[in-house]
Design an enzyme around this catalytic site. Structure first.
Site, PDB file in Angstrom:
ATOM      1  N   LYS A  65       0.839  -1.060  -0.010  1.00 10.29           N
ATOM      2  CA  LYS A  65       0.027  -0.157   0.017  1.00 10.29           C
ATOM      3  C   LYS A  65       0.813   1.340  -0.088  1.00 10.29           C
ATOM      4  CE  LYS A  65      -4.197  -1.851   2.140  1.00 10.29           C
ATOM      5  NZ  LYS A  65      -5.298  -1.545   2.803  1.00 10.29           N
ATOM      6  N   ASP A 101     -10.245   2.698   1.942  1.00 12.68           N
ATOM      7  CA  ASP A 101     -10.455   2.104   3.320  1.00 12.68           C
ATOM      8  C   ASP A 101     -11.190   3.068   4.371  1.00 12.68           C
ATOM      9  OD1 ASP A 101      -9.475  -0.451   2.648  1.00 12.68           O
ATOM     10  OD2 ASP A 101      -7.350   0.266   3.130  1.00 12.68           O
TER      11      ASP A 101
END
Ligand code: NDP
Length: 279
Positions: A65, A101
């Site tokens: 990420k 997210d």
């Protein structure tokens, strides 16, 4: 046919292929979602191929990420401030990075628990990658205060500092006590299937404030021991599956411009979890 996929290492257990494929099919899109297991040394090459017009984009998961950021052309939404990307969109050969997210978490509590974080006092238990996204998103959603407790306090202090830099009211918490908070979120891996901590509770629900909402972002099992204990104490709860689905729904909409069929995605994910024998 257009392609999308999940970039991570490992990706064998990811639920994203299941519910993203169901969403493509429900919307009549000629697209396929694949698992792209990508060790660190193959990441740069994977990103080069993603610029081909046949690719819609990708999801990014552990451990890439942060590492994908220098390989992208532009960052959108909270990705730059957070320093993490979970969604890549290919627009005519240019790669845009987003992080869905935290916004997925906020959409989940709004849509599935009728809870608006604006003006509310929030406690995060845990300060890892998931907590980071949620803390930024709660600050963006104008929470009155965000407190962060973590087993290793320095990690909570660092996250609180990073989020507070955007002007939000964020501070580390000395104890995992839910007293006085409208929203309490378990962002630790306590309770997760296969960790040996299935029976452990991140905090004591008996101390919950009246009317509080407890959210466990662990989604396997769907009803963790903590959520069961909270419900037994009369506390309102939400499991982790909605966050997973809404972060995926936001990614789907970025790739396709089509409204995500959230119910279909839930149904596909629940079916896959049941088939895996996760309670
Ligand atoms: P990280 O590894 O980045 O963070 C793990 C967190 O759990 C840290 O805060 C860590 O504390 C804490 N922790 C681990 N073991 C214990 C323990 N025994 N006691 C107390 N705290 C503990 O993981 P992520 O943030 O990526 O994920 C955390 C959880 O959230 C996982 O279960 C994951 O499956 C779930 N998740 C759910 C999502 C959803 O969409 N529903 C999305 C992403 C994650 P310390 O810093 O002290 O080690």
């Amino acid at each position: 046919m257009r392609l999308a996929g999940i970039i991570g290492h490992p990706v064998a257990h990811s639920l994203s292929p299941v519910f993203q494929q169901a969403a493509f099919e429900a919307c009549g899109l000629d697209a396929r979602y694949e698992r792209w297991d990508t060790p660190a040394e193959a990441l740069a090459g994977r990103l080069v191929s993603l610029r081909d017009p046949k690719y819609l984009g990708a999801n990014v998961t552990i451990p890439h990420k942060e590492a994908v950021i220098p390989l992208l052309d532009e960052l959108g939404g909270q990705a730059a401030r957070m320093g993490a990307v979970n969604t890549i969109v290919n627009r005519e050969g240019r790669l845009f990075g987003f992080n869905t997210d935290g916004p997925g978490f906020v959409a989940a509590v709004r849509n599935e628990a009728a809870f608006d974080p604006a003006g509310r006092r929030c406690l995060l238990l845990g300060a890892g990658g998931a907590a980071r996204g949620i803390a930024f998103a709660l600050a963006d959603a104008r929470a009155a205060a965000v407190a962060i407790w973590n087993r290793s306090p320095e990690r909570a202090e660092r996250l609180a500092r990073d989020v507070a830099a955007s002007g939000a009211e964020v501070a580390p918490a000395a104890e995992p006590s839910p007293a006085g908070f409208d929203l309490v979120v378990n962002c630790t891996s306590l309770g997760m299937h296969g960790t040996g901590t299935e029976a452990e509770l991140p905090c004591d629900p008996a101390q919950a404030a009246p009317g509080a909402l407890f959210v466990d972002i662990v989604y396997a099992p769907e009803h963790t021991a903590w959520l069961q204990a909270a419900r037994a104490a009369g506390v309102r709860t939400l499991g982790g599956l909605p966050m997973l689905i809404y972060q995926g729904a936001l990614a789907f909409e970025l790739w396709t411009g089509v409204h995500a069929p959230v119910e279909t995605m839930f149904e596909a994910a629940r079916k896959a979890l049941a088939a895996r024998g996760t309670p």
